[in-house]
Structure formats: structure tokens, C-alpha cells
Write a protein that holds these residues in place. Sequence first.
Motif, PDB file in Angstrom:
ATOM      1  N   LEU A 241     -17.174 -17.773  26.111  1.00 50.69           N
ATOM      2  CA  LEU A 241     -16.265 -17.360  25.051  1.00 50.69           C
ATOM      3  C   LEU A 241     -16.819 -17.755  23.687  1.00 50.69           C
ATOM      4  O   LEU A 241     -16.886 -16.935  22.757  1.00 50.69           O
ATOM      5  N   LEU A 242     -17.237 -19.003  23.566  1.00 47.75           N
ATOM      6  CA  LEU A 242     -17.770 -19.489  22.291  1.00 47.75           C
ATOM      7  C   LEU A 242     -19.087 -18.797  21.948  1.00 47.75           C
ATOM      8  O   LEU A 242     -19.316 -18.423  20.790  1.00 47.75           O
ATOM      9  N   ALA A 243     -19.940 -18.615  22.951  1.00 46.75           N
ATOM     10  CA  ALA A 243     -21.235 -17.971  22.709  1.00 46.75           C
ATOM     11  C   ALA A 243     -21.061 -16.525  22.264  1.00 46.75           C
ATOM     12  O   ALA A 243     -21.815 -16.032  21.411  1.00 46.75           O
ATOM     13  N   SER A 244     -20.070 -15.845  22.819  1.00 46.48           N
ATOM     14  CA  SER A 244     -19.849 -14.445  22.429  1.00 46.48           C
ATOM     15  C   SER A 244     -19.406 -14.347  20.969  1.00 46.48           C
ATOM     16  O   SER A 244     -19.831 -13.443  20.237  1.00 46.48           O
ATOM     17  N   GLU A 258     -24.029 -13.600  27.524  1.00 44.24           N
ATOM     18  CA  GLU A 258     -23.577 -13.518  28.918  1.00 44.24           C
ATOM     19  C   GLU A 258     -24.628 -12.857  29.802  1.00 44.24           C
ATOM     20  O   GLU A 258     -24.798 -13.226  30.966  1.00 44.24           O
ATOM     21  N   LYS A 259     -25.361 -11.880  29.255  1.00 39.23           N
ATOM     22  CA  LYS A 259     -26.405 -11.212  30.030  1.00 39.23           C
ATOM     23  C   LYS A 259     -27.618 -12.115  30.262  1.00 39.23           C
ATOM     24  O   LYS A 259     -28.393 -11.896  31.187  1.00 39.23           O
ATOM     25  N   VAL A 326     -18.286 -29.571  21.562  1.00 37.99           N
ATOM     26  CA  VAL A 326     -19.266 -28.487  21.673  1.00 37.99           C
ATOM     27  C   VAL A 326     -20.384 -28.745  20.672  1.00 37.99           C
ATOM     28  O   VAL A 326     -20.116 -29.097  19.516  1.00 37.99           O
ATOM     29  N   ASN A 327     -21.631 -28.604  21.114  1.00 40.01           N
ATOM     30  CA  ASN A 327     -22.733 -28.684  20.152  1.00 40.01           C
ATOM     31  C   ASN A 327     -23.735 -27.560  20.376  1.00 40.01           C
ATOM     32  O   ASN A 327     -23.948 -27.097  21.496  1.00 40.01           O
ATOM     33  N   ILE A 328     -24.306 -27.120  19.276  1.00 43.68           N
ATOM     34  CA  ILE A 328     -25.283 -26.037  19.283  1.00 43.68           C
ATOM     35  C   ILE A 328     -26.621 -26.564  19.786  1.00 43.68           C
ATOM     36  O   ILE A 328     -27.043 -27.670  19.435  1.00 43.68           O
TER      37      ILE A 328
END
Length: 409
Positions: A241-244, A258-259, A326-328
Motif C-alpha cells: 500500500l505504501l509503496a504504491s 507490486e510487480k 516505516v523507513n525508506i
Amino acid sequence: MACEREFQIGVLLTFVIIWTPMFVLTYCPFQDFLDHSVSTLQFNHINAITITIQSLHLLHHPLSHTTTFASTMIQSNPPLMHHYGALVRNSAEPKQAKSFNLQNPSAVDACDLPLIDLGALKSSNERDKRACTAAICKAASEWGFFQVVNHGISHDLLRKMRNEQMKLFEVPFEKKITCGLLNNPYRWGTPTATRSSHFSWSEAFHIPLTMISEAASWGEFSSLREAINEFAPAMLEVSRLLASILAQNLGYPKDAVEKLCDAGTCFLRLNHYPCCPKSKEEIFGLVPHTDSDFLTILYQDQVGGLQLMKDSKWVAVKPNPDALIVNIGDLFQAWSNDEYRSVEHKVVANDKMERYSVAYFLCPFNNTVINGCKGPSVYRKFTFGEYRHQIQEDVKKIGHKIGLSRFKL
């Protein structure tokens, strides 16, 4: 009874002596191992070699010495002071403390990370949704770290995961290094450390999530497997969710990350930071580092100890019982051409309380190509596999990760 105990100790030492070299030959020290593991917690086989050498030496002495050695292993779980005592003692020397540039935590400011309520993403109010999305992207750019609440993972599941984690680390050390759980993902201490600034006072199980389905690999730890079977998919859902959201902000399709990442490419790391006999300003629980994934989600207890670099100084993160951190990671920084920040962070040791955390690493396939977006690339193209390999080579040659600067144009 004494004879029986002596026989049992002899059998244990013989097992370690005979089988440790075979383990070392069988497993590559850097197989399925990200930089945060490579640079801080090597495979337990290196530690086992140390134990074996000591055991061989002790066999030339009366059994009373062997009993003392065995009891030392049992009393300290893991035997960090037994193996790294010289590093810990030397950390108190003023000259070394200065050269290592370790900051006194009393001088470190405490901070509240940006707190983001993910419940707003389900709101019928579009303004609330946009505000939440903007807050996520802003935190990724300005901090590289943030907290999320209303993330969808129940407190019951989090407690279940923590209880199983604690049970695992309570297992005697000699069993942890030989139990064969998941092809021996257990690490403790830092075998390559030559000074305290390279040493981590901690132990961990670094678990490839491809192995959750392999029931035979879990043995007596089937309840841990059940907990991870629930916990890992829930963490994957939050991370996707966060990555999208972060990907769309860069102009990528919603499902771009996601891919590249699925349940089998990600890792789970169970961390335990035992009490350290030295004061916390002198020893790291986990040495300063950045993560080599897209992003990491951390579930930690309330002990504290996590610090991150903000505006060229260390700041301590205040624990929040309702939030996940959360960390990048490095890959998102490269992918975003430095719009998002992969920030250096560390854990300081605690001389009064032990600490537990679970980290979920969102990683892509090894052949995934990382290429910057939005204009001229800051970094040359590289694959995730190439990036991991370079980190492993740097750790072997110079003792620490260099990271993204290796790939900068």
C-alpha cells in the motif's frame, strides 16, 4: 550424575567440533543475506568455528575447565561478553570513544516521527485521502522515516508474533546454533569486528519468506511458523500500500512495485538486543547502516533505542505502542533520483532492559533493474542482485557497506 553430565558435555563438544566445518563448507556466508545482516550479524558458522577452536583447546585440560566453558555458554545467551569482552571493555577508553565519534545519548534529541493515520485512505472524503497521501510522500522525502497507525494489523496478531519471538530467543544458545531451523538463519554478534564501532550487541533470525510453507524446516517451532504465516502477509499488504503511493507520486503505475516484489522475495528479521553490561553510549545494539530494500516496516517494543540521522545529527525515536515504523530503503532512493531518502539509523545498547523488534523488508527479485525516474538519473542502472553482490564484496574487503555512492554517476 556427575559422570553422566561429563559424558553429555563431551558429546556436545564433539558434535560441534565435527559438524561445524561441514556447515561452513555447505553454506555460503553471504547467501540470501542483505547488507544490514552482512555488515552486523554474520552467519553463526563463524562464531561456531571460534567455539570449536576453544573447545579443542579445552580438551587438553581437566574436565572441570570444560564444564566451566559449557556453563559460560549456557549462562550467557548468546555468549556475547565471552567472545567479544575485549571489544566491549576497550570501548570505554576515551581515545577510542573519540575516534569512533559515538555520541552520548544524553545529548541526543528525542523526536516524534511524522505520524500518519492510514485510516484516512479509506475515507469517503477525497480531501482526507489526498492529505494522507501527501503526508506519506513528504515524510519519505524529508525524514526517510515515519510512523503509521490504523494500519490494519490487529494488536492480537502483533502480540502473538512478539510472544513467539520471545520464546524463540529464550532457547539455549547451543540449541539455537544447531537446531537447523530454516537452514540456520541465526546470527549473533559481529565476528569480523575489530573495534567496538563495528560491533552489534544483538542476535537475530533472518528468515527468507519463501520458506514459510516448508513445514519440515520449522521442527518444534511450528507455532512460530503459524504466527509468521499470519504476520508476513499482513506486513506485505501494508508495505505494498505504501509503496504504491510512493511509486505513483514518482509517476510510476500504481502496481509498479507490486510487480517487482512478491511474498517470496521479502525477508523477515527477528531481533533481540540483550542487556549490555556497558552503558548504552559506548556500545551499539546495531551499528549505523541503511537498508538495501525498497522499504522496511518495523514492529518494535517500548524499550526504545532506535536512532536516526536527521539534519546531520542523531535523534532518538520515541516508541509508540500503536504505530509501526516505516523507513525508506536504498532502492527507493535510487528509483526516485534522491527524492526519497534512505536514512542512516542505528540501535543503541541498553544496560538495563532487553529489546525486541521484528523488521519486514520489501525486496524485489534479484534481476530487477533499478533506474532513476524524472529526468537525468543520479545513479547508473543496476540490478538488485548486483547491488547485493557489491555490498557483500565491500563488507568482505573493507568491513562495511558503501552502498549507493558506488553507483552514483
